[in-house]
Design a protein around this motif. Structure first.
Motif, mmCIF file in Angstrom:
data_model
loop_
_atom_site.group_PDB
_atom_site.id
_atom_site.type_symbol
_atom_site.label_atom_id
_atom_site.label_comp_id
_atom_site.label_asym_id
_atom_site.label_seq_id
_atom_site.Cartn_x
_atom_site.Cartn_y
_atom_site.Cartn_z
ATOM 1 N N VAL A 200 0.823 -1.204 0.000
ATOM 2 C CA VAL A 200 0.000 0.000 0.000
ATOM 3 C C VAL A 200 0.858 1.256 0.000
ATOM 4 O O VAL A 200 0.558 2.235 -0.689
ATOM 5 N N LYS A 201 1.939 1.247 0.767
ATOM 6 C CA LYS A 201 2.782 2.440 0.842
ATOM 7 C C LYS A 201 3.444 2.740 -0.493
ATOM 8 O O LYS A 201 3.512 3.896 -0.922
ATOM 9 N N ALA A 202 3.931 1.695 -1.172
ATOM 10 C CA ALA A 202 4.550 1.905 -2.478
ATOM 11 C C ALA A 202 3.530 2.441 -3.475
ATOM 12 O O ALA A 202 3.830 3.332 -4.275
ATOM 13 N N GLU A 205 2.639 6.208 -2.797
ATOM 14 C CA GLU A 205 3.687 7.146 -3.184
ATOM 15 C C GLU A 205 3.799 7.305 -4.701
ATOM 16 O O GLU A 205 4.419 8.249 -5.183
ATOM 17 N N LEU A 206 3.186 6.407 -5.440
ATOM 18 C CA LEU A 206 3.365 6.362 -6.888
ATOM 19 C C LEU A 206 2.168 6.869 -7.677
ATOM 20 O O LEU A 206 2.330 7.543 -8.695
ATOM 21 N N VAL A 207 0.958 6.561 -7.205
ATOM 22 C CA VAL A 207 -0.231 6.768 -8.036
ATOM 23 C C VAL A 207 -0.785 8.182 -7.908
ATOM 24 O O VAL A 207 -0.491 8.912 -6.958
ATOM 25 N N ASP A 208 -1.641 8.547 -8.880
ATOM 26 C CA ASP A 208 -2.329 9.833 -8.851
ATOM 27 C C ASP A 208 -3.653 9.738 -8.105
ATOM 28 O O ASP A 208 -4.062 10.676 -7.420
ATOM 29 N N ARG A 209 -4.337 8.611 -8.278
ATOM 30 C CA ARG A 209 -5.594 8.358 -7.570
ATOM 31 C C ARG A 209 -5.607 6.925 -7.074
ATOM 32 O O ARG A 209 -4.893 6.068 -7.595
ATOM 33 N N ILE A 210 -6.459 6.672 -6.075
ATOM 34 C CA ILE A 210 -6.607 5.325 -5.529
ATOM 35 C C ILE A 210 -8.087 4.950 -5.506
ATOM 36 O O ILE A 210 -8.936 5.743 -5.092
ATOM 37 N N SER A 225 -3.423 10.349 -0.166
ATOM 38 C CA SER A 225 -3.402 10.802 1.230
ATOM 39 C C SER A 225 -4.764 10.624 1.884
ATOM 40 O O SER A 225 -4.859 10.231 3.056
ATOM 41 N N ASP A 226 -5.828 10.891 1.141
ATOM 42 C CA ASP A 226 -7.170 10.704 1.696
ATOM 43 C C ASP A 226 -7.461 9.222 1.924
ATOM 44 O O ASP A 226 -8.119 8.857 2.908
ATOM 45 N N ALA A 227 -6.978 8.367 1.025
ATOM 46 C CA ALA A 227 -7.223 6.931 1.159
ATOM 47 C C ALA A 227 -6.590 6.381 2.426
ATOM 48 O O ALA A 227 -7.200 5.591 3.154
ATOM 49 N N THR A 228 -5.350 6.778 2.706
ATOM 50 C CA THR A 228 -4.648 6.226 3.869
ATOM 51 C C THR A 228 -5.197 6.760 5.185
ATOM 52 O O THR A 228 -4.920 6.185 6.242
ATOM 53 N N GLN A 229 -5.982 7.835 5.137
ATOM 54 C CA GLN A 229 -6.568 8.386 6.356
ATOM 55 C C GLN A 229 -8.057 8.056 6.496
ATOM 56 O O GLN A 229 -8.660 8.341 7.525
ATOM 57 N N ASN A 230 -8.648 7.469 5.466
ATOM 58 C CA ASN A 230 -10.084 7.209 5.468
ATOM 59 C C ASN A 230 -10.455 6.115 6.469
ATOM 60 O O ASN A 230 -9.850 5.040 6.479
ATOM 61 N N PRO A 476 4.861 -5.544 23.542
ATOM 62 C CA PRO A 476 3.574 -5.790 24.193
ATOM 63 C C PRO A 476 2.420 -5.160 23.422
ATOM 64 O O PRO A 476 2.556 -4.082 22.840
ATOM 65 N N ALA A 477 1.279 -5.816 23.416
ATOM 66 C CA ALA A 477 0.124 -5.332 22.661
ATOM 67 C C ALA A 477 -0.327 -3.960 23.130
ATOM 68 O O ALA A 477 -0.772 -3.144 22.319
ATOM 69 N N GLU A 478 -0.191 -3.674 24.436
ATOM 70 C CA GLU A 478 -0.687 -2.394 24.945
ATOM 71 C C GLU A 478 0.118 -1.209 24.434
ATOM 72 O O GLU A 478 -0.343 -0.067 24.495
ATOM 73 N N ARG A 479 1.320 -1.452 23.903
ATOM 74 C CA ARG A 479 2.137 -0.363 23.350
ATOM 75 C C ARG A 479 1.904 -0.146 21.864
ATOM 76 O O ARG A 479 2.354 0.836 21.296
ATOM 77 N N PHE A 480 1.213 -1.094 21.236
ATOM 78 C CA PHE A 480 1.163 -1.091 19.779
ATOM 79 C C PHE A 480 0.464 0.141 19.216
ATOM 80 O O PHE A 480 1.003 0.825 18.338
ATOM 81 N N ALA A 481 -0.738 0.432 19.677
ATOM 82 C CA ALA A 481 -1.507 1.543 19.106
ATOM 83 C C ALA A 481 -0.757 2.861 19.231
ATOM 84 O O ALA A 481 -0.725 3.662 18.301
ATOM 85 N N ALA A 482 -0.124 3.069 20.392
ATOM 86 C CA ALA A 482 0.563 4.339 20.628
ATOM 87 C C ALA A 482 1.799 4.483 19.759
ATOM 88 O O ALA A 482 2.127 5.572 19.288
ATOM 89 N N GLU A 483 2.510 3.371 19.496
ATOM 90 C CA GLU A 483 3.796 3.463 18.813
ATOM 91 C C GLU A 483 3.710 3.328 17.298
ATOM 92 O O GLU A 483 4.420 4.013 16.576
ATOM 93 N N VAL A 484 2.849 2.420 16.821
ATOM 94 C CA VAL A 484 2.792 2.229 15.354
ATOM 95 C C VAL A 484 1.389 2.079 14.806
ATOM 96 O O VAL A 484 1.190 2.047 13.603
ATOM 97 N N GLY A 485 0.399 1.972 15.653
ATOM 98 C CA GLY A 485 -0.943 1.591 15.208
ATOM 99 C C GLY A 485 -1.592 2.532 14.240
ATOM 100 O O GLY A 485 -2.441 2.138 13.436
ATOM 101 N N GLN A 486 -1.267 3.795 14.253
ATOM 102 C CA GLN A 486 -1.915 4.770 13.376
ATOM 103 C C GLN A 486 -1.123 5.018 12.097
ATOM 104 O O GLN A 486 -1.501 5.869 11.295
ATOM 105 N N ASP A 487 -0.033 4.286 11.894
ATOM 106 C CA ASP A 487 0.815 4.566 10.743
ATOM 107 C C ASP A 487 1.100 3.285 9.966
ATOM 108 O O ASP A 487 2.233 2.975 9.633
ATOM 109 N N LEU A 488 0.037 2.534 9.666
ATOM 110 C CA LEU A 488 0.223 1.242 9.014
ATOM 111 C C LEU A 488 -0.037 1.291 7.525
ATOM 112 O O LEU A 488 0.578 0.571 6.764
ATOM 113 N N LEU A 489 -0.956 2.102 7.062
ATOM 114 C CA LEU A 489 -1.244 2.178 5.629
ATOM 115 C C LEU A 489 -0.233 3.091 4.941
ATOM 116 O O LEU A 489 0.239 4.038 5.539
#
Length: 489
Positions: A200-202, A205-210, A225-230, A476-489
């Motif tokens: 998804v990240k590649a 960074e490449l396409v004009d629309r998704i 940018s809108d797709a990854t935040q939707n 640990p699972a309890e750290r996941f959302a804070a550290e990487v959970g919002q930056d996966l797409l």
């Protein structure tokens, strides 16, 4: 100017609606990214558009001309071609000869390669970076050059529209960047491109629309940018908001200082020339629930297949401090590891009870009866369906049967590969309740491969995050959302 316009494209395979009134368009000099979770219908949409698979209904127009009912070779002549996920070169011909053959006209009356065709083939090879291997045969090429050859064969037809199915699969980050540069140069030359990929990240960074697909339908179209935040896009990839999933507290019986039950040290695993896993370090302790998460194509199933001896790898996997390296899958299972595969692999025309009893074939008769009663207690619907053939069950009931069959082995370690894939929310809740009960009552050790983060976090003590075959994060699972959970797409 709109070069390709697709509307109302639909396809059934038996009772499965694979593509449901899909619509998209792409202009000259534009790249459209087509993304979505596994099984959403992306590749099928491409084969329908290309005429490789015949659509039940819908329109495909190229430069305003209806081409939906044309044979594939006529669609290619009209100006559209496709690069498939898997390389299919002519093995006895050199790189140059493969490209030359792609340049030959669609006729029985030209048998020789002209000087002009030879020059054109060399120009195409230069454009995709194959100058240095022109006289080599495909078997001697590295994986990235095999992919370049597929692109070169497509470019030989000088397409107005190029359909790309998983072009980055198996490529290293540097190679992905090189291919992205190539596709951008094609776009800048006026080619319209439709690109399907798990990365998804590649793609972003490449396409004009998704355009985002889910269950055969388009659920979003807009900027990367809108797709990854939707919110809807995130939900179909990962489940509901991470904030709704409260990670459970680590089991009080889990002693992380003790030697792990399972240790995997996989330095490399290849499918042919494509490296699918690299530098994986994973461990699971007795009584733990550990999740391996990641997008489609990240390597989750490959990791499970390596642990279970279905594929060869470099490194070592140990269970109860015994090496599993070079053991047959049946011997690994006999040590106390049970797998629920993503594809379920049920015996379709055997009954529910027969499938379950096969799972417990190694138990003596009395133990098998006791274990069967326990599984029926976890999944009462299986008792009700005991005499039915497995193929008559719903998807959710089949998944319950798959888990039940694995539990009939009385395993020390239960491995679940994408157990929520394609299931309705209510069925996912039912399976989640069973896992909670297993954790509370039996202390079973579980290793889960899953894309649905909401489901994973609800049960996990620890998380491993895979991206394109490598570990990106673990903890640990309890750290996941804070550290990487919002930056996966």
């Amino acid at each position: 100017m709109t070069t390709l316009e697709v509307a109302g494209l639909s396809k059934h395979f038996g009772g499965l609606q694979a593509v449901d009134h899909m619509a998209f368009s792409v202009d000259s000099g534009e790249i459209l990214g087509l993304i979505g979770p596994n099984g959403s219908g992306k590749s099928t949409t491409l084969t329908l558009t290309m005429g490789i698979t015949r659509a039940d209904s819908g329109s495909v127009k190229l430069d305003g001309r209806e081409i939906a009912r044309l044979p594939t070779h006529e669609i290619t002549k009209a100006g559209m071609t496709m690069v498939f996920q898997h390389s299919r070169p002519l093995r006895r011909q050199t790189v140059l000869e493969n490209i030359q053959l792609a340049l030959l006209p669609d006729t029985f009356f030209q048998w020789r390669i002209s000087a002009k065709t030879n020059e054109q083939a060399r120009e195409v090879a230069h454009r995709v970076g194959l100058d240095h291997v022109l006289h080599q045969r495909p078997a001697s090429l590295p994986f990235a050059d095999l992919r370049r050859l597929e692109v070169a064969k497509a470019l030989a037809s000088n397409p107005k529209v190029l359909l790309l199915d998983e072009p980055f699969a198996g490529l290293a980050p540097r190679e992905t960047s090189e291919f992205s540069t190539l596709f951008l140069s094609m776009r800048d030359a006026g080619c319209a491109i439709v690109l399907v990929d798990h990365n998804v990240k590649a793609v972003a960074e490449l396409v004009d629309r998704i355009s985002v697909m889910h269950a055969g339908q388009k659920i979003f179209e807009g900027s990367p940018s809108d797709a990854t935040q939707n919110a809807r896009v995130k939900e179909v990839y990962f489940g509901k908001s991470l904030e709704t999933a409260q990670p459970r507290q680590a089991s009080a019986t889990t002693d992380l200082a003790r030697k792990p039950l399972l240790q995997a040290h996989i330095t490399s695993m290849h499918y042919g020339k494509s490296e699918a896993l690299r530098n994986i370090e994973l461990d699971v302790h007795e009584g733990e629930f550990v999740s391996v998460i990641g997008l489609n194509g990240a390597g989750k199933t490959t990791l499970f297949n390596s642990i279970l001896g279905f594929v060869n790898y470099t490194g070592d996997v140990r269970f109860h401090d015994q090496t599993l390296k070079a053991r047959q899958p049946s011997a690994i299972a006999s040590l106390g590891i049970a797998l629920c595969p993503e594809t379920r692999e049920l015996f379709s025309y055997m009954s529910v009870r027969e499938n379950l009893e096969l799972g417990g074939h190694a138990l003596d008769a009395a133990a098998r009866v006791r274990q069967l009663g326990w599984v029926y207690g976890l999944f009462p619907i299986l008792r009700e369906r005991a005499g039915q053939s497995a193929h008559t069950l719903s998807g959710g009931e089949q998944q319950m049967l798959t888990i039940g069959r694995a539990l009939m082995q009385k395993p020390h370690l239960l491995m679940l590969d994408e157990p929520t894939l394609g299931l309705a929310p209510k069925v996912i809740e039912d399976i989640s309740s069973v896992l909670t009960r297993l954790q509370q009552e039996s202390g079973l050790t579980v290793l889960l491969a899953e894309q649905n983060l909401t489901f994973s976090l609800k049960h996990s003590d620890r998380i491993y995050l895979l991206e394109t075959g490598s570990l990106r994060w673990n903890g640990p699972a309890e750290r996941f959302a804070a550290e990487v959970g919002q930056d996966l797409l």
